[in-house]
Scaffold this motif. Structure first.
Motif, PDB file in Angstrom:
ATOM      1  N   LYS A  61      -8.481  44.618 -40.065  1.00 31.69           N
ATOM      2  CA  LYS A  61      -8.676  46.060 -39.877  1.00 31.69           C
ATOM      3  C   LYS A  61      -8.526  46.455 -38.419  1.00 31.69           C
ATOM      4  CE  LYS A  61     -11.908  46.288 -43.739  1.00 31.69           C
ATOM      5  NZ  LYS A  61     -13.313  46.438 -44.106  1.00 31.69           N
ATOM      6  N   THR A  62      -9.136  45.679 -37.508  1.00 33.63           N
ATOM      7  CA  THR A  62      -9.098  45.985 -36.073  1.00 33.63           C
ATOM      8  C   THR A  62      -8.737  44.732 -35.287  1.00 33.63           C
ATOM      9  OG1 THR A  62     -11.420  45.466 -35.732  1.00 33.63           O
ATOM     10  CG2 THR A  62     -10.896  47.751 -36.308  1.00 33.63           C
ATOM     11  N   LEU A  63      -8.544  44.905 -33.985  1.00 27.14           N
ATOM     12  CA  LEU A  63      -8.212  43.778 -33.117  1.00 27.14           C
ATOM     13  C   LEU A  63      -9.336  42.750 -33.051  1.00 27.14           C
ATOM     14  CD1 LEU A  63      -6.449  45.624 -30.191  1.00 27.14           C
ATOM     15  CD2 LEU A  63      -5.421  44.043 -31.815  1.00 27.14           C
ATOM     16  N   THR A  64     -10.562  43.186 -33.226  1.00 22.69           N
ATOM     17  CA  THR A  64     -11.687  42.261 -33.250  1.00 22.69           C
ATOM     18  C   THR A  64     -11.656  41.547 -34.591  1.00 22.69           C
ATOM     19  OG1 THR A  64     -12.960  43.837 -31.943  1.00 22.69           O
ATOM     20  CG2 THR A  64     -14.173  42.042 -32.980  1.00 22.69           C
ATOM     21  N   ARG A  65     -11.172  40.337 -34.579  1.00 19.45           N
ATOM     22  CA  ARG A  65     -10.998  39.619 -35.850  1.00 19.45           C
ATOM     23  C   ARG A  65     -12.311  39.144 -36.433  1.00 19.45           C
ATOM     24  NH1 ARG A  65      -5.427  36.264 -35.009  1.00 19.45           N
ATOM     25  NH2 ARG A  65      -4.300  37.939 -33.974  1.00 19.45           N
ATOM     26  N   ALA A  66     -13.310  39.025 -35.594  1.00 17.45           N
ATOM     27  CA  ALA A  66     -14.616  38.586 -36.086  1.00 17.45           C
ATOM     28  C   ALA A  66     -15.344  39.741 -36.750  1.00 17.45           C
ATOM     29  CB  ALA A  66     -15.450  38.047 -34.934  1.00 17.45           C
ATOM     30  N   GLY A  67     -16.041  39.440 -37.768  1.00 17.80           N
ATOM     31  CA  GLY A  67     -16.870  40.411 -38.468  1.00 17.80           C
ATOM     32  C   GLY A  67     -18.023  39.639 -39.089  1.00 17.80           C
ATOM     33  N   THR A  68     -18.827  40.290 -39.867  1.00 16.58           N
ATOM     34  CA  THR A  68     -19.897  39.559 -40.541  1.00 16.58           C
ATOM     35  C   THR A  68     -19.311  38.855 -41.756  1.00 16.58           C
ATOM     36  OG1 THR A  68     -20.482  41.524 -41.811  1.00 16.58           O
ATOM     37  CG2 THR A  68     -21.673  41.152 -39.758  1.00 16.58           C
ATOM     38  N   LEU A  69     -19.851  37.724 -42.080  1.00 10.67           N
ATOM     39  CA  LEU A  69     -19.360  36.950 -43.207  1.00 10.67           C
ATOM     40  C   LEU A  69     -19.818  37.599 -44.508  1.00 10.67           C
ATOM     41  CD1 LEU A  69     -17.708  34.371 -43.516  1.00 10.67           C
ATOM     42  CD2 LEU A  69     -19.850  33.128 -43.781  1.00 10.67           C
ATOM     43  N   SER A  70     -18.859  37.920 -45.359  1.00 10.18           N
ATOM     44  CA  SER A  70     -19.211  38.563 -46.625  1.00 10.18           C
ATOM     45  C   SER A  70     -19.439  37.513 -47.708  1.00 10.18           C
ATOM     46  CB  SER A  70     -18.097  39.525 -47.048  1.00 10.18           C
ATOM     47  OG  SER A  70     -16.928  38.797 -47.376  1.00 10.18           O
ATOM     48  N   THR A  71     -19.788  37.949 -48.878  1.00  9.43           N
ATOM     49  CA  THR A  71     -20.066  37.026 -49.984  1.00  9.43           C
ATOM     50  C   THR A  71     -18.814  36.286 -50.448  1.00  9.43           C
ATOM     51  OG1 THR A  71     -19.795  38.840 -51.555  1.00  9.43           O
ATOM     52  CG2 THR A  71     -22.036  38.332 -50.835  1.00  9.43           C
ATOM     53  N   THR A  72     -17.625  36.804 -50.116  1.00 11.45           N
ATOM     54  CA  THR A  72     -16.380  36.125 -50.494  1.00 11.45           C
ATOM     55  C   THR A  72     -16.063  34.959 -49.578  1.00 11.45           C
ATOM     56  OG1 THR A  72     -15.032  37.592 -49.131  1.00 11.45           O
ATOM     57  CG2 THR A  72     -15.397  38.248 -51.430  1.00 11.45           C
ATOM     58  N   GLY A  73     -16.778  34.853 -48.458  1.00  9.98           N
ATOM     59  CA  GLY A  73     -16.510  33.793 -47.501  1.00  9.98           C
ATOM     60  C   GLY A  73     -15.556  34.207 -46.405  1.00  9.98           C
ATOM     61  N   HIS A  74     -15.078  35.444 -46.461  1.00  9.78           N
ATOM     62  CA  HIS A  74     -14.170  35.968 -45.438  1.00  9.78           C
ATOM     63  C   HIS A  74     -14.917  36.946 -44.545  1.00  9.78           C
ATOM     64  CE1 HIS A  74     -10.511  34.279 -47.120  1.00  9.78           C
ATOM     65  NE2 HIS A  74     -10.881  34.687 -48.321  1.00  9.78           N
ATOM     66  N   SER A  75     -14.339  37.204 -43.381  1.00 10.23           N
ATOM     67  CA  SER A  75     -14.884  38.202 -42.470  1.00 10.23           C
ATOM     68  C   SER A  75     -14.732  39.589 -43.096  1.00 10.23           C
ATOM     69  CB  SER A  75     -14.133  38.142 -41.139  1.00 10.23           C
ATOM     70  OG  SER A  75     -14.388  39.280 -40.373  1.00 10.23           O
ATOM     71  N   THR A  76     -15.651  40.486 -42.787  1.00 11.83           N
ATOM     72  CA  THR A  76     -15.546  41.860 -43.300  1.00 11.83           C
ATOM     73  C   THR A  76     -14.391  42.600 -42.641  1.00 11.83           C
ATOM     74  OG1 THR A  76     -17.191  42.537 -41.680  1.00 11.83           O
ATOM     75  CG2 THR A  76     -17.971  42.092 -43.917  1.00 11.83           C
ATOM     76  N   ASN A  77     -13.827  42.048 -41.579  1.00 11.07           N
ATOM     77  CA  ASN A  77     -12.679  42.647 -40.906  1.00 11.07           C
ATOM     78  C   ASN A  77     -11.359  42.204 -41.541  1.00 11.07           C
ATOM     79  OD1 ASN A  77     -11.571  44.287 -38.920  1.00 11.07           O
ATOM     80  ND2 ASN A  77     -11.340  42.599 -37.489  1.00 11.07           N
ATOM     81  N   TYR A  78     -11.389  41.171 -42.359  1.00  8.69           N
ATOM     82  CA  TYR A  78     -10.205  40.625 -43.023  1.00  8.69           C
ATOM     83  C   TYR A  78      -9.840  41.492 -44.222  1.00  8.69           C
ATOM     84  CZ  TYR A  78      -7.428  37.278 -45.753  1.00  8.69           C
ATOM     85  OH  TYR A  78      -6.452  36.673 -46.497  1.00  8.69           O
ATOM     86  N   VAL A  79      -8.536  41.755 -44.396  1.00  7.29           N
ATOM     87  CA  VAL A  79      -8.090  42.570 -45.526  1.00  7.29           C
ATOM     88  C   VAL A  79      -7.432  41.693 -46.590  1.00  7.29           C
ATOM     89  CG1 VAL A  79      -6.641  44.511 -46.251  1.00  7.29           C
ATOM     90  CG2 VAL A  79      -7.754  44.554 -44.013  1.00  7.29           C
ATOM     91  N   ILE A  80      -6.300  41.092 -46.254  1.00  8.55           N
ATOM     92  CA  ILE A  80      -5.519  40.280 -47.192  1.00  8.55           C
ATOM     93  C   ILE A  80      -4.499  39.488 -46.380  1.00  8.55           C
ATOM     94  CG2 ILE A  80      -3.708  42.001 -47.587  1.00  8.55           C
ATOM     95  CD1 ILE A  80      -3.770  41.268 -50.552  1.00  8.55           C
ATOM     96  N   ALA A  81      -3.865  38.521 -46.979  1.00  9.31           N
ATOM     97  CA  ALA A  81      -2.774  37.789 -46.333  1.00  9.31           C
ATOM     98  C   ALA A  81      -1.469  38.130 -47.051  1.00  9.31           C
ATOM     99  CB  ALA A  81      -3.026  36.296 -46.378  1.00  9.31           C
ATOM    100  N   VAL A  82      -0.400  38.304 -46.280  1.00  5.11           N
ATOM    101  CA  VAL A  82       0.910  38.613 -46.851  1.00  5.11           C
ATOM    102  C   VAL A  82       1.915  37.555 -46.413  1.00  5.11           C
ATOM    103  CG1 VAL A  82       0.559  41.097 -47.060  1.00  5.11           C
ATOM    104  CG2 VAL A  82       1.475  40.177 -44.952  1.00  5.11           C
ATOM    105  N   GLU A  83       2.913  37.332 -47.245  1.00  8.85           N
ATOM    106  CA  GLU A  83       3.968  36.365 -46.933  1.00  8.85           C
ATOM    107  C   GLU A  83       5.057  37.062 -46.124  1.00  8.85           C
ATOM    108  OE1 GLU A  83       5.370  34.859 -50.647  1.00  8.85           O
ATOM    109  OE2 GLU A  83       3.393  34.145 -51.236  1.00  8.85           O
ATOM    110  N   ILE A  84       5.336  36.521 -44.926  1.00  6.10           N
ATOM    111  CA  ILE A  84       6.376  37.081 -44.073  1.00  6.10           C
ATOM    112  C   ILE A  84       7.441  36.006 -43.873  1.00  6.10           C
ATOM    113  CG2 ILE A  84       6.903  38.074 -41.823  1.00  6.10           C
ATOM    114  CD1 ILE A  84       4.071  39.050 -41.654  1.00  6.10           C
ATOM    115  N   PRO A  85       8.724  36.338 -44.076  1.00  9.68           N
ATOM    116  CA  PRO A  85       9.794  35.352 -43.899  1.00  9.68           C
ATOM    117  C   PRO A  85       9.849  34.822 -42.466  1.00  9.68           C
ATOM    118  CG  PRO A  85      10.627  37.312 -45.004  1.00  9.68           C
ATOM    119  CD  PRO A  85       9.238  37.625 -44.548  1.00  9.68           C
ATOM    120  N   THR A  86      10.130  33.525 -42.326  1.00  9.86           N
ATOM    121  CA  THR A  86      10.267  32.885 -41.020  1.00  9.86           C
ATOM    122  C   THR A  86      11.111  31.624 -41.149  1.00  9.86           C
ATOM    123  OG1 THR A  86       9.088  31.931 -39.143  1.00  9.86           O
ATOM    124  CG2 THR A  86       8.119  31.586 -41.297  1.00  9.86           C
ATOM    125  N   ASP A  87      11.701  31.199 -40.037  1.00  8.21           N
ATOM    126  CA  ASP A  87      12.438  29.938 -40.035  1.00  8.21           C
ATOM    127  C   ASP A  87      11.661  28.832 -39.329  1.00  8.21           C
ATOM    128  OD1 ASP A  87      12.645  30.916 -37.488  1.00  8.21           O
ATOM    129  OD2 ASP A  87      14.805  30.629 -37.297  1.00  8.21           O
TER     130      ASP A  87
END
Length: 106
Positions: A61-87
């Motif tokens: 959500k913001t540049l501060t990647r740290a947040g409080t740990l939620s019940t899912t085990g992820h930071s509350t600042n985390y949204v989702i992961a997406v696949e981006i093409p790379t070599d």
């Protein structure tokens, strides 16, 4: 679109999007954040990500990647992961701290 949704307005940190090669590229000198291209999220049930050719990039959500740990085990600042093409392998972008950011703190 008929299926899925488009996401726009995200910023890349630790890399840039190369529209000519249609993949992640190294950041230019003195360029901290770059705009990401429009992403088309298309849900597929029980899909397994490929082993090579993509970087599983986290979105925060913001540049501060740290947040409080939620019940899912992820930071509350985390949204989702997406696949981006790379070599390059995933560890290349992980070492650079590459992530997508929803809002810059400026």
């Amino acid at each position: 679109p008929d299926e899925g949704c488009y996401i726009y307005g995200l910023f890349l940190e630790g890399a840039r999007w190369d529209p000519a090669a249609f993949q992640l590229a190294e950041s230019r000198p003195k360029e901290l954040y770059t705009e990401m291209a429009v992403i088309w999220l298309l849900p597929v049930p029980n899909r397994k990500p490929p082993d090579t050719g993509i970087y599983l990039c986290p979105i925060y959500k913001t540049l501060t990647r740290a947040g409080t740990l939620s019940t899912t085990g992820h930071s509350t600042n985390y949204v989702i992961a997406v696949e981006i093409p790379t070599d390059k392998p995933q560890k290349h972008w992980i070492k650079r701290g590459t992530a997508l950011i929803c809002a810059l703190d400026f």
